[in-house]
Design a protein around this motif. Structure first.
Motif, PDB file in Angstrom:
ATOM      1  N   CYS A  43       0.814  -1.118   0.020  1.00  0.00           N
ATOM      2  CA  CYS A  43       0.021  -0.242  -0.071  1.00  0.00           C
ATOM      3  C   CYS A  43       0.965   1.326   0.050  1.00  0.00           C
ATOM      4  CB  CYS A  43      -0.882  -0.114   1.143  1.00  0.00           C
ATOM      5  SG  CYS A  43      -2.093  -1.235   1.264  1.00  0.00           S
ATOM      6  N   PHE A  78     -12.281   3.196   1.817  1.00  0.00           N
ATOM      7  CA  PHE A  78     -11.895   2.612   0.671  1.00  0.00           C
ATOM      8  C   PHE A  78     -12.576   2.172  -0.313  1.00  0.00           C
ATOM      9  CE2 PHE A  78     -10.215  -1.352  -1.096  1.00  0.00           C
ATOM     10  CZ  PHE A  78      -9.196  -0.926  -1.878  1.00  0.00           C
ATOM     11  N   GLY A 114      -8.677   6.447  -1.350  1.00  0.00           N
ATOM     12  CA  GLY A 114      -8.895   5.158  -1.035  1.00  0.00           C
ATOM     13  C   GLY A 114      -7.703   4.498  -0.383  1.00  0.00           C
ATOM     14  N   ILE A 115      -6.488   4.590  -0.948  1.00  0.00           N
ATOM     15  CA  ILE A 115      -5.283   4.042  -0.388  1.00  0.00           C
ATOM     16  C   ILE A 115      -5.009   4.649   0.861  1.00  0.00           C
ATOM     17  CG2 ILE A 115      -2.804   3.370  -0.825  1.00  0.00           C
ATOM     18  CD1 ILE A 115      -4.697   2.202  -2.564  1.00  0.00           C
ATOM     19  N   SER A 129     -12.456   0.866   6.045  1.00  0.00           N
ATOM     20  CA  SER A 129     -12.887  -0.100   4.763  1.00  0.00           C
ATOM     21  C   SER A 129     -13.882   0.500   4.190  1.00  0.00           C
ATOM     22  CB  SER A 129     -13.241  -1.374   5.349  1.00  0.00           C
ATOM     23  OG  SER A 129     -12.192  -1.939   6.275  1.00  0.00           O
ATOM     24  N   THR A 182     -12.995   4.007  -4.183  1.00  0.00           N
ATOM     25  CA  THR A 182     -12.801   3.136  -5.147  1.00  0.00           C
ATOM     26  C   THR A 182     -13.925   2.921  -6.281  1.00  0.00           C
ATOM     27  OG1 THR A 182     -11.221   1.420  -4.010  1.00  0.00           O
ATOM     28  CG2 THR A 182     -12.060   0.484  -5.943  1.00  0.00           C
TER      29      THR A 182
END
Length: 464
Positions: free
Chosen positions: A107, A449, A403-404, A446, A453
């Motif tokens: 990541c 993310f 997101g990352i 989560s 995405t």
């Protein structure tokens, strides 16, 4: 970013002995945290808040995110003190195990790669405007009359810049230029913030349409959370915070909490001054009314309203001298910071290649390492350049980076807290309370993310 933080620490902190590690004071810690966070994300904030749909929603999302941002910094400082490690990857590997440590490295590398793409997109945008400004200054013609030639294309200019400037700066094993240029990012961000405010007050009128708080965008959860990737990108200093904490003179957790809170509040003020918008309903907002609104952070949106570009500098005309200076500052700072980001990402990949070569051959020669370094550098620059050339604007890149970033701001700190509570000698109530907070942080990360995405995928499908 950790390398930027370490270099800043070595420049600002003073130790009694050259053999001792640098000891960092409170002011220096806050400054380096700001320096790690402020940057290209500042350009995207006005567009992100406009897309969110209203002042109440955007402010609420930002303030709620601030709780998790500060929490993540505090958890990472605590995990660093427990594990006695001084880098983000080492802390995660020591506390959470080798498998999660490997995921952290992947990541980390991908995040740095996408940041390089975002940097090149910003440079490309500024080159486009600077080329137009140069043409108008020389010929006196309008932008619409500018003829197209392949050698005047901003993408060709970006290619030349990567070839003759960024590549030579990136190939060396160590990059000493950061000692003199790493402060440019902070200077560019501060100048842009002031420039946006000054440009607003210099305008004779402000014909801005401001959507009401009960507009259709407010009712859309997707619209409400569309600001989150930009917040994650803009406030991202968590990778550097462990290096900062490890170098502090006072490493008490309560003091680190104070440093984290002050840093995030200062970031919030700077980003808000540039990006957020008012709850006023009028289409023409004079400065007198501006002063009585709930927040002072109205300038970026009030200047352009719903027409604001995803890169705020692209909303200004190419001939504006104040903005030209801002473009040059951002361009120079990015060109000099890009090799540092590349160095961090390349080191992760190069260490893996060297380790594999050592397992196969038993020895790694300097020539092999040098060849790998050059090849990785060329591939990294070439791929980021190709992606930047065909990305329409920053918004798509920000969605991916946001997101990352959720891994570094939410998921990994949450995992560190959960794993730490399994071994720390604390009361049953404290253990379960902190474990529950860690789980909540992981779930929120989560979700962010997944949301980021999905936004990136939908925008990509919409383009095609």
């Amino acid at each position: 970013m950790e390398e930027l933080a370490r270099e800043s620490i070595s420049l600002l902190a003073h130790s009694s002995s050259h053999a001792d590690p640098p000891r960092l004071g409170s002011f220096g810690a806050v400054f380096i945290m700001l320096k790690s966070a402020l940057g290209a994300g500042l350009l995207n904030f006005p567009w992100a808040f406009q897309k969110a749909g209203g002042v109440a929603t955007a402010t609420t999302v930002e303030l709620v995110s601030l709780v998790f941002l500060i929490s993540g910094l505090v958890i990472l400082g605590y995990a660093s003190s427990v594990s006695r490690q001084n880098t983000y990857q080492d802390v995660v590997r020591e506390v959470c195990g080798r498998a999660i440590g490997k995921l952290c490295e992947v990541c980390f590398c991908f995040n740095l790669f996408m940041i390089c793409v975002a940097f090149l997109v910003v440079v490309q945008d500024q080159l486009e405007k600077l080329c137009i400004s140069l043409y108008q200054s020389i010929t006196g013609s309008l932008e619409e009359e500018m003829p197209y030639h392949w050698y005047t294309d901003h993408r060709f200019a970006l290619f030349i810049m990567c070839l003759i400037i960024i590549l030579p700066l990136s190939i060396p094993k160590e990059i000493g230029i950061q000692k003199y240029t790493s402060v440019l990012g902070t200077l560019a961000a501060s100048y842009l913030c002031v420039a946006v405010i000054v440009k607003y007050y210099l305008m004779e009128s402000h014909p801005v349409l401001i959507p009401p708080d009960n507009s259709q965008g407010i009712n859309s959860w997707g619209s409400m959370f569309s600001v989150v990737p930009t917040i994650c990108f803009g406030f991202q200093c968590h990778e550097a915070c462990i290096a900062i904490y490890s170098s502090m003179e006072n490493q008490k957790l309560s003091h680190w909490v104070l440093i984290s809170v002050l840093s995030m509040i200062f970031c919030l003020v700077i980003y808000t001054l540039t990006g957020q918008f008012t709850s006023s309903m009028s289409t023409r907002v004079p400065p007198a009314n501006l002063l009585i609104t709930p927040t002072a952070g109205v300038y970026g949106f009030l200047t352009f309203g719903q027409e604001v570009a995803s890169d705020i500098l692209m909303s200004y005309p190419g001939s504006d001298v104040v903005i030209i200076i801002s473009r040059l500052l951002f361009g120079i700072s990015i060109v000099t910071i890009y090799p540092i980001i590349l160095l961090l990402g390349r080191s992760v990949i190069l260490n893996l290649v060297v380790r594999l070569q050592r397992n196969r051959r038993g020895v790694v020669t300097k020539s092999f390492e040098s060849r790998c370094r050059v090849i990785l550098t060329v591939i990294w620059i070439a791929v980021t350049l190709l992606i930047a050339m065909y990305v329409p604007d920053m918004s798509e890149v920000i969605s991916v980076i946001g997101g990352i970033s959720a891994f570094f701001i939410f998921i990994f700190p949450g995992l560190c807290l959960v794993f730490t509570m399994e071994t720390e000698a604390v009361t049953h109530t404290v253990r379960w309370s902190l474990t529950a907070w860690g789980v909540i942080t992981i779930v929120v990360g989560s979700f962010i993310f997944g949301q980021s995405t999905s936004i990136a995928l939908m925008e990509l499908l919409h383009k095609f």
